[in-house]
Design a protein around this motif. Structure first.
Motif, PDB file in Angstrom:
ATOM      1  N   ILE A  29       7.193   3.038  31.091  1.00 49.79           N
ATOM      2  CA  ILE A  29       6.644   3.071  32.443  1.00 49.79           C
ATOM      3  C   ILE A  29       7.756   2.857  33.471  1.00 49.79           C
ATOM      4  CG2 ILE A  29       5.012   1.966  34.045  1.00 49.79           C
ATOM      5  CD1 ILE A  29       3.742   3.637  31.743  1.00 49.79           C
ATOM      6  N   GLU A  42       4.264   1.027  27.724  1.00 52.06           N
ATOM      7  CA  GLU A  42       2.807   1.151  27.623  1.00 52.06           C
ATOM      8  C   GLU A  42       2.450   1.583  26.213  1.00 52.06           C
ATOM      9  OE1 GLU A  42      -0.006   2.400  30.849  1.00 52.06           O
ATOM     10  OE2 GLU A  42       0.031   4.237  29.624  1.00 52.06           O
ATOM     11  N   ARG A  44      -0.690   2.780  23.763  1.00 53.41           N
ATOM     12  CA  ARG A  44      -2.029   3.378  23.795  1.00 53.41           C
ATOM     13  C   ARG A  44      -2.619   3.264  22.392  1.00 53.41           C
ATOM     14  NH1 ARG A  44       0.988   7.902  27.086  1.00 53.41           N
ATOM     15  NH2 ARG A  44       1.121   6.784  29.061  1.00 53.41           N
ATOM     16  N   THR A  61      -5.233   0.426  26.381  1.00 52.24           N
ATOM     17  CA  THR A  61      -3.947   0.586  27.065  1.00 52.24           C
ATOM     18  C   THR A  61      -3.383  -0.797  27.341  1.00 52.24           C
ATOM     19  OG1 THR A  61      -4.753   2.602  28.127  1.00 52.24           O
ATOM     20  CG2 THR A  61      -2.785   1.622  29.047  1.00 52.24           C
ATOM     21  N   GLN A  63       0.298  -2.957  28.523  1.00 53.56           N
ATOM     22  CA  GLN A  63       1.655  -2.890  29.057  1.00 53.56           C
ATOM     23  C   GLN A  63       2.393  -4.181  28.750  1.00 53.56           C
ATOM     24  OE1 GLN A  63       1.841  -1.660  33.160  1.00 53.56           O
ATOM     25  NE2 GLN A  63       1.101   0.380  32.674  1.00 53.56           N
TER      26      GLN A  63
END
Length: 172
Positions: A29, A42, A44, A61, A63
């Motif tokens: 990111i 990030e 997923r 998701t 981070q």
């Protein structure tokens, strides 16, 4: 070029390859420095955000901010979730407990994969013997049958100088 800068360059190259080959399951990111020493990654994949009663509320998701300090790679990186997560190896303020066994041989892509396994409650990574979050530890002990909560793998063939290394979740 200093050893740290060369390592940071190699880590950035290898992490970029991991992300490029992860099929959209990983993303960088942001990054800071040249070569980069701080990242927001990030993920997923499925992880537990919180509990509702005794049932997990999942999020897909996540981070994480990874900071490679001035003594990296001799000293372990700092890693902190920027999104909510409920896990025995994550402190209530969202710092990730990476344990006391950091070795300079662990690369940034390997760390990124290890954090992915933490998110997913992988059996071989989740440490209930030294919890950072006692509530999550107690819940995890009573709910082991639910793990892992996801089996998403992030695979890549990474090139370090003239040596090719294949890594995946199964390697850890």
């Amino acid at each position: 070029m200093k050893v740290r800068e060369k390592r940071l360059q190699n880590d950035f190259k290898a992490l970029s390859e991991l992300v490029d080959n992860a099929g959209g399951t990983l993303a960088i990111i942001s990054k800071s420095g040249n070569p980069p020493y701080q990242y927001v990654i990030e993920y997923r994949c499925r992880g537990i955000e919180r509990l509702q009663g005794n049932d997990p509320v999942f999020r897909t998701t996540h981070q994480v901010e990874i900071s490679l300090g001035s003594n990296y790679p001799k000293q372990k990186p700092d890693a902190k979730f920027l999104t909510p997560i409920f896990h025995p190896n994550v402190w209530p303020k969202l710092d990730i407990c990476l344990g006391n066994s950091w070795t300079m041989a662990e690369t940034l892509p390997e760390l990124v994969i290890r954090i992915g396994k933490i998110i997913q409650y992988a059996y071989d990574i989740t440490n209930l013997n030294s919890p950072a979050n006692a509530v999550a530890k107690n819940w995890a002990e009573q709910n082991r049958r639910r793990f892992p909560v996801d089996t998403q793998t992030f695979k890549s063939q990474i090139e370090w100088e003239d040596k090719r290394v294949n890594i995946s979740f199964q390697d850890f």
